[in-house]
Design a protein around this motif. Structure first.
Motif, PDB file in Angstrom:
ATOM      1  N   PRO A 218       0.858  -1.192   0.000  1.00 36.41           N
ATOM      2  CA  PRO A 218       0.000   0.000   0.000  1.00 36.41           C
ATOM      3  C   PRO A 218       0.896   1.245   0.000  1.00 36.41           C
ATOM      4  CG  PRO A 218      -0.707  -1.576   1.690  1.00 36.41           C
ATOM      5  CD  PRO A 218       0.589  -2.089   1.125  1.00 36.41           C
ATOM      6  N   GLY A 219       0.586   2.183  -0.866  1.00 32.63           N
ATOM      7  CA  GLY A 219       1.393   3.408  -0.931  1.00 32.63           C
ATOM      8  C   GLY A 219       2.627   3.285  -1.814  1.00 32.63           C
ATOM      9  N   GLU A 220       2.881   2.083  -2.328  1.00 29.16           N
ATOM     10  CA  GLU A 220       4.003   1.887  -3.264  1.00 29.16           C
ATOM     11  C   GLU A 220       3.417   1.982  -4.674  1.00 29.16           C
ATOM     12  OE1 GLU A 220       5.818  -2.020  -3.102  1.00 29.16           O
ATOM     13  OE2 GLU A 220       7.730  -1.247  -3.864  1.00 29.16           O
ATOM     14  N   ASN A 221       3.600   3.114  -5.319  1.00 23.27           N
ATOM     15  CA  ASN A 221       2.887   3.411  -6.564  1.00 23.27           C
ATOM     16  C   ASN A 221       3.812   3.345  -7.778  1.00 23.27           C
ATOM     17  OD1 ASN A 221       0.464   3.813  -5.184  1.00 23.27           O
ATOM     18  ND2 ASN A 221       1.133   5.868  -4.572  1.00 23.27           N
ATOM     19  N   PRO A 222       3.237   3.353  -8.997  1.00 22.51           N
ATOM     20  CA  PRO A 222       4.096   3.311 -10.187  1.00 22.51           C
ATOM     21  C   PRO A 222       5.184   4.390 -10.193  1.00 22.51           C
ATOM     22  CG  PRO A 222       1.853   2.833 -10.803  1.00 22.51           C
ATOM     23  CD  PRO A 222       1.811   3.189  -9.340  1.00 22.51           C
ATOM     24  N   SER A 223       4.868   5.591  -9.700  1.00 25.02           N
ATOM     25  CA  SER A 223       5.910   6.637  -9.699  1.00 25.02           C
ATOM     26  C   SER A 223       7.047   6.275  -8.748  1.00 25.02           C
ATOM     27  CB  SER A 223       5.313   8.002  -9.321  1.00 25.02           C
ATOM     28  OG  SER A 223       4.830   7.963  -7.997  1.00 25.02           O
ATOM     29  N   ASP A 224       6.732   5.572  -7.644  1.00 21.61           N
ATOM     30  CA  ASP A 224       7.787   5.164  -6.700  1.00 21.61           C
ATOM     31  C   ASP A 224       8.645   4.053  -7.300  1.00 21.61           C
ATOM     32  OD1 ASP A 224       6.793   6.723  -4.374  1.00 21.61           O
ATOM     33  OD2 ASP A 224       5.075   5.399  -4.596  1.00 21.61           O
ATOM     34  N   MET A 225       7.958   3.043  -7.862  1.00 20.11           N
ATOM     35  CA  MET A 225       8.707   1.911  -8.449  1.00 20.11           C
ATOM     36  C   MET A 225       9.515   2.399  -9.650  1.00 20.11           C
ATOM     37  SD  MET A 225       6.018  -1.251  -8.175  1.00 20.11           S
ATOM     38  CE  MET A 225       4.511  -0.451  -8.670  1.00 20.11           C
ATOM     39  N   GLY A 226       8.889   3.262 -10.459  1.00 22.60           N
ATOM     40  CA  GLY A 226       9.563   3.803 -11.648  1.00 22.60           C
ATOM     41  C   GLY A 226      10.773   4.647 -11.260  1.00 22.60           C
ATOM     42  N   ALA A 227      10.635   5.434 -10.185  1.00 22.14           N
ATOM     43  CA  ALA A 227      11.756   6.288  -9.741  1.00 22.14           C
ATOM     44  C   ALA A 227      12.933   5.413  -9.303  1.00 22.14           C
ATOM     45  CB  ALA A 227      11.310   7.201  -8.607  1.00 22.14           C
ATOM     46  N   LYS A 228      12.630   4.293  -8.630  1.00 21.18           N
ATOM     47  CA  LYS A 228      13.715   3.401  -8.180  1.00 21.18           C
ATOM     48  C   LYS A 228      14.408   2.742  -9.375  1.00 21.18           C
ATOM     49  CE  LYS A 228      12.198   2.570  -3.515  1.00 21.18           C
ATOM     50  NZ  LYS A 228      11.213   1.904  -2.702  1.00 21.18           N
ATOM     51  N   ALA A 229      13.617   2.305 -10.356  1.00 17.49           N
ATOM     52  CA  ALA A 229      14.204   1.684 -11.550  1.00 17.49           C
ATOM     53  C   ALA A 229      15.064   2.706 -12.302  1.00 17.49           C
ATOM     54  CB  ALA A 229      13.096   1.151 -12.457  1.00 17.49           C
ATOM     55  N   ALA A 230      14.547   3.926 -12.430  1.00 17.23           N
ATOM     56  CA  ALA A 230      15.280   4.981 -13.153  1.00 17.23           C
ATOM     57  C   ALA A 230      16.557   5.366 -12.408  1.00 17.23           C
ATOM     58  CB  ALA A 230      14.377   6.201 -13.327  1.00 17.23           C
ATOM     59  N   ALA A 231      16.468   5.425 -11.059  1.00 12.83           N
ATOM     60  CA  ALA A 231      17.659   5.765 -10.258  1.00 12.83           C
ATOM     61  C   ALA A 231      18.751   4.714 -10.466  1.00 12.83           C
ATOM     62  CB  ALA A 231      17.283   5.872  -8.782  1.00 12.83           C
TER      63      ALA A 231
END
Ligand code: UT7
Length: 337
Positions: free
Chosen positions: A52-65
């Motif tokens: 909960p609270g782990e959203n596409p923008s969070d997962m995407g930001a980690k992959a991009a980082a």
């Protein structure tokens, strides 16, 4: 040198998947299904589910980082951000804008989403390439990020066993070098078959109401058999057409990285192309169908496992809701680990 001569290549790649694994055994306690049925019909054994609270923008930001870290670059080096998703954090603003803020990208760059469901990553690659070849953008992050667990009806056994969450990102860069990176592509769509795989409610045509929620209009619905049939045909055709366009024979392609939807779809496409499954790496068993994230997830894994090598021709091909489809032939440029 004129900008029309620039090539665009994948300088680095990164992924992120949620911690939580949902196994077939656990699913069998939720709906009337079995590990045997799911594995035989789809090839899937488990999938990841975002917290909960782990959203596409969070997962995407980690992959991009991760991609930026592997490239030895910082957020300030990125000139353009495109996010492919069918499960945006919110209807608006775009997931790209939310990801931009989370990653700390510059404010003078365009950030937008591409909506082409499971074909989104292939669509976004092409949009990025065309924008970059104009010379206006040197480095682009293309991110596929999905939280399909949020649109799946967990009481519908015909769909809930298939999908999972995750994100993958590539850092694209321009180079004057010839015959490297994204060589050729093909995109297509058929809106006449939109209802084969869709979400009926929650948009402006049918805003969420108590009735629409009661009727499950906010869930993904799919005619699996029809989607399967179309997927095999258009993925095989897209591969053949893009190879013809690039004057490349299928024997010259080292790796086919298809959208990870169903192992039987992959087998049927490989068979139509007369290519052995040993050149179709798959991670479907562990992640299920992660829509726009599935190709970067499979690409990263095949590269990390030492399969894809510098100079290899790689053909990625996708199919999804819309209906949409696309294929891109690329010559791999070994990215840093
Ligand atoms: O990203 C792109 C989008 N998605 C796809 O590419 C998915 C494309 N479609 C598929 O992958 C397959 O069509 C499915 C995996 C969804 C279904 O496989 P299928 O071989 O086409 O099965 P089916 O729909 O013909 O169902 C066969 C039987 C049915 O029972 P009856 O009518 O024969 O008694 C279903 O009710 O299997 C039943 N069934 C299940 N049984 C156990 C459907 N889902 C399940 C389940 N567990 N999860």
């Amino acid at each position: 040198m004129s900008s029309a001569e620039l090539s665009v290549f994948i300088r680095a790649i990164g992924v992120h998947t949620p911690e939580r694994k949902l196994t077939n055994a656990e699913l069998s306690t939720m709906v009337d299904t079995s590990d045997e049925w799911i594995k035989t019909r789809s090839g899937i054994a488990e999938r990841r589910i975002a917290a909960p609270g782990e959203n596409p923008s969070d997962m995407g930001a980690k992959a991009a980082a991760k991609a930026l870290e592997r490239a030895g670059l910082t957020p300030a080096d990125v000139d353009l951000l495109i996010v492919a998703t069918m499960t945006p954090d919110v209807p608006f603003p775009s997931t790209a804008c939310l990801l931009q803020a989370k990653l700390g990208l510059r404010r003078d760059i365009p950030c937008f989403d591409v909506s082409a469901a499971c074909s989104g990553f292939v669509y976004a690659l092409q949009v990025a390439k065309d924008m970059m070849r104009s010379g206006a953008y040197r480095r682009t992050l293309v991110v596929g990020a999905e939280k399909l667990s949020s649109v799946v009806d967990w009481s519908d056994r015909t769909t809930c066993v298939l999908f999972g969450d995750g994100a993958g990102a590539v850092l694209l860069e321009t180079t004057p070098e010839k015959n490297v990176g994204l060589l050729g592509n093909l995109l297509g769509a058929d809106g006449n078959n939109a209802e084969l795989l869709h979400c009926a409610g929650g948009g402006s045509a049918a805003p969420a109401t108590a009735d629409s929620l009661r009727d499950g209009k906010h869930f993904l619905r799919m005619n699996g058999k029809e989607v399967f049939r179309h997927a095999v045909r258009v993925m095989a055709e897209s591969c053949e057409r893009v190879l013809a366009k690039c004057d490349v024979r299928s024997e010259q392609v080292a790796w086919f990285i298809p959208h990870q939807a169903n192992s039987r779809i992959l087998e049927a496409v490989a068979s139509q192309l007369n290519v052995g499954m040993d050149r179709f790496p798959s991670n479907l068993e562990r992640y299920g169908n992660t829509s726009a994230a599935s190709i970067p997830l499979a690409l990263e894994e095949a590269w990390k496992d030492g399969k894809i090598k510098h100079g290899d021709l790689v053909l990625i091909v996708a199919f999804g809701a819309g209906l949409t489809w696309g294929a891109t032939l690329l010559r791999w440029h070994e990215p840093p680990r």
